[in-house]
Design an enzyme around this catalytic site. Structure first.
Site, PDB file in Angstrom:
ATOM      1  N   LYS A 110       0.904  -1.153  -0.063  1.00  0.00           N
ATOM      2  CA  LYS A 110      -0.019  -0.143  -0.118  1.00  0.00           C
ATOM      3  C   LYS A 110       0.887   1.106   0.036  1.00  0.00           C
ATOM      4  CE  LYS A 110      -4.186  -1.911   1.776  1.00  0.00           C
ATOM      5  NZ  LYS A 110      -4.925  -2.525   2.969  1.00  0.00           N
ATOM      6  N   LYS A 189      -7.534 -10.573 -14.820  1.00  0.00           N
ATOM      7  CA  LYS A 189      -7.754 -11.365 -13.551  1.00  0.00           C
ATOM      8  C   LYS A 189      -9.132 -10.311 -13.044  1.00  0.00           C
ATOM      9  CE  LYS A 189      -7.162 -11.381  -8.417  1.00  0.00           C
ATOM     10  NZ  LYS A 189      -8.007 -10.358  -7.943  1.00  0.00           N
ATOM     11  N   LYS A 192     -12.102  -5.373  -9.294  1.00  0.00           N
ATOM     12  CA  LYS A 192     -12.494  -4.066  -9.218  1.00  0.00           C
ATOM     13  C   LYS A 192     -11.753  -2.923  -9.776  1.00  0.00           C
ATOM     14  CE  LYS A 192     -15.008  -5.308  -5.081  1.00  0.00           C
ATOM     15  NZ  LYS A 192     -14.208  -6.201  -3.945  1.00  0.00           N
TER      16      LYS A 192
HETATM   17  P1  ADP Z   1     -11.025  -7.047  -5.902  1.00  0.00           P
HETATM   18  O1  ADP Z   1      -9.687  -7.502  -6.872  1.00  0.00           O
HETATM   19  O2  ADP Z   1     -12.299  -6.959  -6.982  1.00  0.00           O
HETATM   20  O3  ADP Z   1     -10.593  -5.668  -5.387  1.00  0.00           O
HETATM   21  P2  ADP Z   1     -10.673  -8.216  -3.683  1.00  0.00           P
HETATM   22  O4  ADP Z   1      -9.371  -8.375  -3.640  1.00  0.00           O
HETATM   23  O5  ADP Z   1     -11.724  -7.501  -2.934  1.00  0.00           O
HETATM   24  O6  ADP Z   1     -11.400  -8.299  -5.185  1.00  0.00           O
HETATM   25  O7  ADP Z   1     -11.220  -9.862  -3.344  1.00  0.00           O
HETATM   26  C1  ADP Z   1     -11.856 -10.427  -2.438  1.00  0.00           C
HETATM   27  C2  ADP Z   1     -11.509 -11.913  -2.422  1.00  0.00           C
HETATM   28  O8  ADP Z   1     -12.272 -12.265  -3.457  1.00  0.00           O
HETATM   29  C3  ADP Z   1     -10.272 -12.309  -2.479  1.00  0.00           C
HETATM   30  O9  ADP Z   1      -9.380 -12.740  -1.537  1.00  0.00           O
HETATM   31  C4  ADP Z   1     -10.343 -13.415  -3.465  1.00  0.00           C
HETATM   32  O10 ADP Z   1     -10.270 -14.456  -2.637  1.00  0.00           O
HETATM   33  C5  ADP Z   1     -11.489 -13.369  -4.227  1.00  0.00           C
HETATM   34  N1  ADP Z   1     -11.541 -12.895  -5.663  1.00  0.00           N
HETATM   35  C6  ADP Z   1     -11.457 -11.689  -6.085  1.00  0.00           C
HETATM   36  N2  ADP Z   1     -11.235 -11.552  -7.531  1.00  0.00           N
HETATM   37  C7  ADP Z   1     -11.296 -13.002  -7.864  1.00  0.00           C
HETATM   38  C8  ADP Z   1     -10.992 -13.642  -9.226  1.00  0.00           C
HETATM   39  N3  ADP Z   1     -10.674 -12.951 -10.290  1.00  0.00           N
HETATM   40  N4  ADP Z   1     -10.850 -15.097  -9.162  1.00  0.00           N
HETATM   41  C9  ADP Z   1     -11.068 -15.625  -7.865  1.00  0.00           C
HETATM   42  N5  ADP Z   1     -11.366 -15.189  -6.731  1.00  0.00           N
HETATM   43  C10 ADP Z   1     -11.300 -13.896  -6.699  1.00  0.00           C
END
Ligand code: ADP
Ligand code: TRP
Length: 321
Positions: A110, A189, A192
């Site tokens: 971060k 991947k 968000k």
């Molecule tokens: P983002 O990348 O959208 O911000 P987060 O980091 O908040 O998502 O993800 C929360 C949880 O959701 C992660 O710990 C992971 O287990 C799961 N996750 C997020 N994106 C994916 C993905 N593309 N494929 C599989 N699991 C995911």
């Protein structure tokens, strides 16, 4: 066996979150004694607008309930409702070497991204250790990125036990990776932060539009296509049963179906699959007061365990005179 995990209240969930984190946690809570809480105090390290934080907390509670989390079975609560989390964090912080926290990736990353280096962000793993140790959790299911924080938890639990006498169970981590990485509509991947998501609860029109914009190669209708290098197919795997999937695969291999038609078929499947969740969410969103009551009930159950443990902790550290 007691399973415990925290959920960051961060924005609208997508199908990567659904299959990678939300459904696995909900499924675990069906089989084991489970403590599932909304980590609103952790979210405060980055969200500094009151309205945004409280809205996100309520939304994430509604999301999980809509997806089938049963608050009769799992103890479902808000972290900030149990003051013991911050109280224990202080005791753990007083045993935590600076170096241990300085090595934490989440903090280092971060900072590297130029985010504000507030003390809360540095202290984040200590609070997380407190969340876990307070309830003597056996298993902590988390995404890969949180593994190090559970290791810090084990470390701090052990330090406390060594210094003050056996007090905490040392938890094991469970990394949820059965589903692998779910691709977004651009093939990276799904995340968000890349703006390539399919949101579980987006309006139908938007969701269809997003699915129609999945990136493909430029193969024509008649040409055979390779399903194993195709985002439509990769996403379809999550939503179709094996019979449907093998018929869908045939369409790729044989040629004669254009990507537009395949996307339409996928959109129907996705909406079919999500329908019960989306309907339940709409229902719950009409009555947020009821959701707040459910969280308060959860907090009461958590509080019983937390209070007992906190009494013991105070004796151990010398705060009970
Ligand atoms: P983002 O990348 O959208 O911000 P987060 O980091 O908040 O998502 O993800 C929360 C949880 O959701 C992660 O710990 C992971 O287990 C799961 N996750 C997020 N994106 C994916 C993905 N593309 N494929 C599989 N699991 C995911
Ligand atoms: N830090 C976790 C995340 O970002 C959320 C969390 C807070 C948590 N406290 C926890 C997870 C305790 C497991 C156990 O995903």
């Amino acid at each position: 066996m007691r399973v415990l995990t925290g959920i960051q209240p961060s924005g609208t969930p997508h199908i990567g979150n659904l299959f990678g984190a939300m459904l696995p946690v909900i499924n675990l809570s069906k089989e084991h004694e489970a403590f599932i809480f909304i980590a609103d105090l952790h979210a405060m390290t980055t969200v500094h607008r009151a309205e945004e934080l409280s809205k996100n907390v309520l939304n994430v509670a509604i999301d999980y309930l809509a997806l089938g989390l049963n608050p009769e079975k799992a103890v479902f609560y808000r972290q900030s409702d149990i003051t013991g989390h911050t109280e224990l964090a202080w005791s753990l912080g007083c045993l935590a070497p600076m170096g241990l926290l300085e090595r934490c990736h989440s903090y280092k990353d971060k900072i590297a991204k130029g985010m504000e280096a507030n003390v809360g962000l540095f202290y984040y793993p200590v609070l997380m250790a407190s969340d876990i140790l307070l309830y003597d959790a056996d298993i902590v299911p988390v995404g890969k990125d949180q593994k190090q924080h559970v290791e810090v938890t084990r470390d701090l639990g052990q330090k406390f036990n060594n210094n003050y006498g056996d007090t905490f169970k040392i938890p094991d981590v469970k990394i949820s990776e059965e589903t692998g990485i779910i691709p977004g509509i651009d093939g990276q991947k799904m995340s968000k932060s890349y703006g390539n998501t399919l949101e579980i609860f987006a309006p139908e029109k938007d969701l269809r539009k997003k699915i129609m914009s999945i990136k493909t190669d430029s193969k024509g209708v008649d040409e055979p296509k390779n399903p194993d290098e195709n985002i439509i197919y990769a996403i379809a795997k999550l939503f179709m049963n094996s019979e449907e999937l093998s018929l869908f695969r045939e369409k790729f291999l044989k040629g004669g179906t254009g990507y537009g038609d395949m996307k339409k078929e996928l959109a129907d499947k996705v909406l079919d699959y999500l329908k019960p969740y989306r309907e339940k969410r709409e229902e719950l969103a009409k009555n947020p007061e009821q959701v707040k009551i459910l969280l308060q009930n959860g907090a009461q159950k958590a509080q019983k365990i937390a209070s007992e443990k906190l009494n013991l902790i105070k004796k151990r550290v010398g705060l009970a005179i």
